[in-house]
Design an enzyme around this catalytic site. Structure first.
Site, PDB file in Angstrom:
ATOM      1  N   LYS A 104       0.841  -1.201   0.000  1.00 58.08           N
ATOM      2  CA  LYS A 104       0.000   0.000   0.000  1.00 58.08           C
ATOM      3  C   LYS A 104       0.874   1.247   0.000  1.00 58.08           C
ATOM      4  O   LYS A 104       1.840   1.343   0.749  1.00 58.08           O
ATOM      5  CB  LYS A 104      -0.906   0.017   1.221  1.00 58.08           C
ATOM      6  CG  LYS A 104      -1.752   1.283   1.333  1.00 58.08           C
ATOM      7  CD  LYS A 104      -2.888   1.166   2.306  1.00 58.08           C
ATOM      8  CE  LYS A 104      -2.459   1.186   3.728  1.00 58.08           C
ATOM      9  NZ  LYS A 104      -3.600   1.335   4.671  1.00 58.08           N
ATOM     10  N   SER A 122      -4.036   3.087 -17.145  1.00 58.81           N
ATOM     11  CA  SER A 122      -3.110   2.745 -16.083  1.00 58.81           C
ATOM     12  C   SER A 122      -2.891   3.882 -15.099  1.00 58.81           C
ATOM     13  O   SER A 122      -3.509   4.937 -15.192  1.00 58.81           O
ATOM     14  CB  SER A 122      -1.760   2.312 -16.630  1.00 58.81           C
ATOM     15  OG  SER A 122      -1.142   3.426 -17.245  1.00 58.81           O
ATOM     16  N   TYR A 160      -3.484  -0.947 -13.770  1.00 59.59           N
ATOM     17  CA  TYR A 160      -2.149  -1.526 -13.619  1.00 59.59           C
ATOM     18  C   TYR A 160      -1.115  -0.415 -13.544  1.00 59.59           C
ATOM     19  O   TYR A 160      -1.357   0.713 -13.955  1.00 59.59           O
ATOM     20  CB  TYR A 160      -1.831  -2.492 -14.757  1.00 59.59           C
ATOM     21  CG  TYR A 160      -1.831  -1.843 -16.119  1.00 59.59           C
ATOM     22  CD1 TYR A 160      -0.660  -1.347 -16.677  1.00 59.59           C
ATOM     23  CD2 TYR A 160      -3.015  -1.712 -16.843  1.00 59.59           C
ATOM     24  CE1 TYR A 160      -0.659  -0.732 -17.919  1.00 59.59           C
ATOM     25  CE2 TYR A 160      -3.023  -1.103 -18.082  1.00 59.59           C
ATOM     26  CZ  TYR A 160      -1.837  -0.615 -18.619  1.00 59.59           C
ATOM     27  OH  TYR A 160      -1.846  -0.001 -19.836  1.00 59.59           O
TER      28      TYR A 160
END
Length: 115
Positions: free
Chosen positions: A9, A25, A58
């Site tokens: 994270k 993305s 992504y």
């Protein structure tokens, strides 16, 4: 059986850029990627603290040391420059791996830099 477990994270970084006319993305400063144990092409969830949006996309490697957090393509419509987001990744693990796993969490400063 495999479990999907919280892996990494980046906590509370600001969106620095938004590029609607891009394939898609999120571009993340390479230094932040490495510190958070994120890989180029890895699937991430982005949680926007300002508006509650949650999206998946992504990772693309951004220029090291710039603090860049740029939403690209359709994701760019889900946040404004300056919004604070949390970037989360998950990994598939066996039960034994999950019991031993310790997630990587980083807390960049208000300029998206490591202290």
């Amino acid at each position: 059986m495999l479990l999907q477990i919280f892996k990494s994270k980046i906590h509370c970084v600001k969106i620095t850029q938004s590029e609607l006319n891009y394939v898609g993305s999120i571009t993340i400063d390479e230094e932040l990627m490495e510190a958070a144990n994120l890989y180029e092409g890895e699937r991430v969830q982005i949680v926007n603290n300002n508006n509650g949006e949650r999206i998946e996309t992504y990772v693309i490697r951004g220029e090291r040391g710039t603090g860049t957090i740029c939403l690209n393509g359709a994701a760019a419509r889900r946040a404004q420059v300056g919004d604070v987001v949390i970037i989360i990744s998950y990994a598939l693990m066996t039960h034994d791996e999950a019991k031993a796993h310790k997630p990587t969490i980083i807390f960049p400063n208000e300029n998206n830099r490591l202290n």
